[in-house]
Scaffold this motif. Structure first.
Motif, mmCIF file in Angstrom:
data_model
loop_
_atom_site.group_PDB
_atom_site.id
_atom_site.type_symbol
_atom_site.label_atom_id
_atom_site.label_comp_id
_atom_site.label_asym_id
_atom_site.label_seq_id
_atom_site.Cartn_x
_atom_site.Cartn_y
_atom_site.Cartn_z
ATOM 1 N N ILE A 127 -44.025 -3.910 5.183
ATOM 2 C CA ILE A 127 -43.496 -2.940 4.219
ATOM 3 C C ILE A 127 -41.967 -2.989 4.243
ATOM 4 O O ILE A 127 -41.314 -2.958 3.190
ATOM 5 C CB ILE A 127 -43.999 -1.511 4.547
ATOM 6 C CG1 ILE A 127 -45.523 -1.436 4.423
ATOM 7 C CG2 ILE A 127 -43.320 -0.475 3.675
ATOM 8 C CD1 ILE A 127 -46.062 -1.600 3.033
ATOM 9 N N ASN A 128 -41.385 -3.087 5.433
ATOM 10 C CA ASN A 128 -39.929 -3.146 5.553
ATOM 11 C C ASN A 128 -39.354 -4.356 4.801
ATOM 12 O O ASN A 128 -38.349 -4.245 4.096
ATOM 13 C CB ASN A 128 -39.519 -3.191 7.026
ATOM 14 C CG ASN A 128 -38.032 -3.008 7.203
ATOM 15 O OD1 ASN A 128 -37.499 -1.921 6.980
ATOM 16 N ND2 ASN A 128 -37.352 -4.070 7.604
ATOM 17 N N GLU A 129 -39.993 -5.518 4.955
ATOM 18 C CA GLU A 129 -39.525 -6.719 4.254
ATOM 19 C C GLU A 129 -39.605 -6.539 2.738
ATOM 20 O O GLU A 129 -38.702 -6.961 2.004
ATOM 21 C CB GLU A 129 -40.338 -7.932 4.681
ATOM 22 C CG GLU A 129 -40.064 -8.382 6.099
ATOM 23 C CD GLU A 129 -41.046 -9.436 6.588
ATOM 24 O OE1 GLU A 129 -40.599 -10.362 7.280
ATOM 25 O OE2 GLU A 129 -42.257 -9.319 6.290
ATOM 26 N N ALA A 130 -40.673 -5.910 2.267
ATOM 27 C CA ALA A 130 -40.827 -5.678 0.825
ATOM 28 C C ALA A 130 -39.744 -4.729 0.308
ATOM 29 O O ALA A 130 -39.200 -4.932 -0.776
ATOM 30 C CB ALA A 130 -42.216 -5.123 0.522
ATOM 31 N N ILE A 131 -39.440 -3.698 1.078
ATOM 32 C CA ILE A 131 -38.405 -2.745 0.673
ATOM 33 C C ILE A 131 -37.041 -3.428 0.645
ATOM 34 O O ILE A 131 -36.266 -3.250 -0.312
ATOM 35 C CB ILE A 131 -38.400 -1.513 1.602
ATOM 36 C CG1 ILE A 131 -39.668 -0.692 1.368
ATOM 37 C CG2 ILE A 131 -37.155 -0.662 1.383
ATOM 38 C CD1 ILE A 131 -39.901 0.395 2.398
ATOM 39 N N LEU A 132 -36.737 -4.229 1.665
ATOM 40 C CA LEU A 132 -35.453 -4.947 1.674
ATOM 41 C C LEU A 132 -35.346 -5.899 0.482
ATOM 42 O O LEU A 132 -34.295 -6.004 -0.158
ATOM 43 C CB LEU A 132 -35.282 -5.711 2.987
ATOM 44 C CG LEU A 132 -35.035 -4.852 4.220
ATOM 45 C CD1 LEU A 132 -35.046 -5.726 5.482
ATOM 46 C CD2 LEU A 132 -33.720 -4.093 4.100
ATOM 47 N N PHE A 133 -36.431 -6.583 0.178
ATOM 48 C CA PHE A 133 -36.460 -7.486 -0.975
ATOM 49 C C PHE A 133 -36.155 -6.719 -2.267
ATOM 50 O O PHE A 133 -35.318 -7.122 -3.071
ATOM 51 C CB PHE A 133 -37.835 -8.160 -1.061
ATOM 52 C CG PHE A 133 -38.063 -8.984 -2.284
ATOM 53 C CD1 PHE A 133 -37.533 -10.254 -2.394
ATOM 54 C CD2 PHE A 133 -38.820 -8.483 -3.341
ATOM 55 C CE1 PHE A 133 -37.752 -11.019 -3.539
ATOM 56 C CE2 PHE A 133 -39.044 -9.237 -4.480
ATOM 57 C CZ PHE A 133 -38.508 -10.511 -4.575
ATOM 58 N N ALA A 134 -36.846 -5.583 -2.441
ATOM 59 C CA ALA A 134 -36.654 -4.773 -3.653
ATOM 60 C C ALA A 134 -35.233 -4.233 -3.735
ATOM 61 O O ALA A 134 -34.624 -4.230 -4.814
ATOM 62 C CB ALA A 134 -37.669 -3.628 -3.679
ATOM 63 N N LEU A 135 -34.702 -3.782 -2.623
ATOM 64 C CA LEU A 135 -33.325 -3.274 -2.616
ATOM 65 C C LEU A 135 -32.327 -4.375 -2.958
ATOM 66 O O LEU A 135 -31.408 -4.167 -3.752
ATOM 67 C CB LEU A 135 -32.984 -2.658 -1.258
ATOM 68 C CG LEU A 135 -33.576 -1.289 -0.967
ATOM 69 C CD1 LEU A 135 -33.350 -0.915 0.490
ATOM 70 C CD2 LEU A 135 -32.975 -0.243 -1.888
ATOM 71 N N ARG A 136 -32.489 -5.544 -2.349
ATOM 72 C CA ARG A 136 -31.565 -6.657 -2.643
ATOM 73 C C ARG A 136 -31.611 -7.033 -4.121
ATOM 74 O O ARG A 136 -30.573 -7.269 -4.731
ATOM 75 C CB ARG A 136 -31.927 -7.868 -1.779
ATOM 76 C CG ARG A 136 -31.474 -7.726 -0.355
ATOM 77 C CD ARG A 136 -31.685 -9.031 0.428
ATOM 78 N NE ARG A 136 -31.412 -8.794 1.825
ATOM 79 C CZ ARG A 136 -32.349 -8.724 2.763
ATOM 80 N NH1 ARG A 136 -33.624 -8.903 2.458
ATOM 81 N NH2 ARG A 136 -32.022 -8.502 4.002
ATOM 82 N N ARG A 137 -32.809 -7.099 -4.674
ATOM 83 C CA ARG A 137 -32.928 -7.423 -6.103
ATOM 84 C C ARG A 137 -32.314 -6.328 -6.960
ATOM 85 O O ARG A 137 -31.638 -6.599 -7.940
ATOM 86 C CB ARG A 137 -34.394 -7.612 -6.492
ATOM 87 C CG ARG A 137 -34.937 -8.939 -6.036
ATOM 88 C CD ARG A 137 -36.338 -9.136 -6.484
ATOM 89 N NE ARG A 137 -36.344 -9.691 -7.831
ATOM 90 C CZ ARG A 137 -37.423 -10.110 -8.433
ATOM 91 N NH1 ARG A 137 -38.584 -10.031 -7.823
ATOM 92 N NH2 ARG A 137 -37.369 -10.600 -9.649
ATOM 93 N N GLY A 138 -32.566 -5.086 -6.569
ATOM 94 C CA GLY A 138 -32.080 -3.958 -7.357
ATOM 95 C C GLY A 138 -30.569 -3.850 -7.424
ATOM 96 O O GLY A 138 -30.017 -3.402 -8.424
ATOM 97 N N VAL A 139 -29.894 -4.277 -6.362
ATOM 98 C CA VAL A 139 -28.429 -4.179 -6.349
ATOM 99 C C VAL A 139 -27.761 -5.517 -6.633
ATOM 100 O O VAL A 139 -26.541 -5.641 -6.533
ATOM 101 C CB VAL A 139 -27.908 -3.583 -5.009
ATOM 102 C CG1 VAL A 139 -28.447 -2.186 -4.790
ATOM 103 C CG2 VAL A 139 -28.210 -4.485 -3.835
ATOM 104 N N GLY A 140 -28.555 -6.526 -6.991
ATOM 105 C CA GLY A 140 -27.990 -7.810 -7.393
ATOM 106 C C GLY A 140 -27.619 -8.723 -6.243
ATOM 107 O O GLY A 140 -26.818 -9.639 -6.417
#
Length: 97
Positions: free
Chosen positions: A28-41
């Motif tokens: 779950i942590n890896e998925a959240i980090l992935f989503a955050l990185r994509r979300g902020v470019g």
């Protein structure tokens, strides 16, 4: 590395994060980090290229659909005795050697 606590995550967002984790076999942590990185470019080039993929433009499969498709492919790989395809003319099948 700093830790950040995120509160008040709605069910839809939590479910989507879980789907992403399951689809990629991530925590779950890896998925959240992935989503955050994509979300902020800040996503790696691979993730940015993925946005232009035809699957992303037209929609993607739900995790249950992906699992069903993989199961169907595995079933074909386990077929024994008869070939799935023939090298001969249409309508003819070759005898397995």
């Amino acid at each position: 590395m700093p830790d950040i606590l995120v509160r008040h995550i709605d069910e839809a967002l939590a479910d989507r994060i879980k789907d992403i984790a399951r689809e990629h076999q991530w925590s779950i942590n890896e998925a959240i980090l992935f989503a955050l990185r994509r979300g902020v470019g800040l996503a790696p080039d691979d993730a940015q290229r993925e946005l232009h993929d035809i699957a992303m433009l037209s929609g993607t499969w739900e995790s249950t659909e992906t699992a069903a498709f993989r199961a169907a492919l595995e079933a074909f790989e386990r077929v024994a005795g008869k070939p799935l395809f023939s090298d001969g003319p249409v309508g003819e099948t070759q005898t397995p050697k």
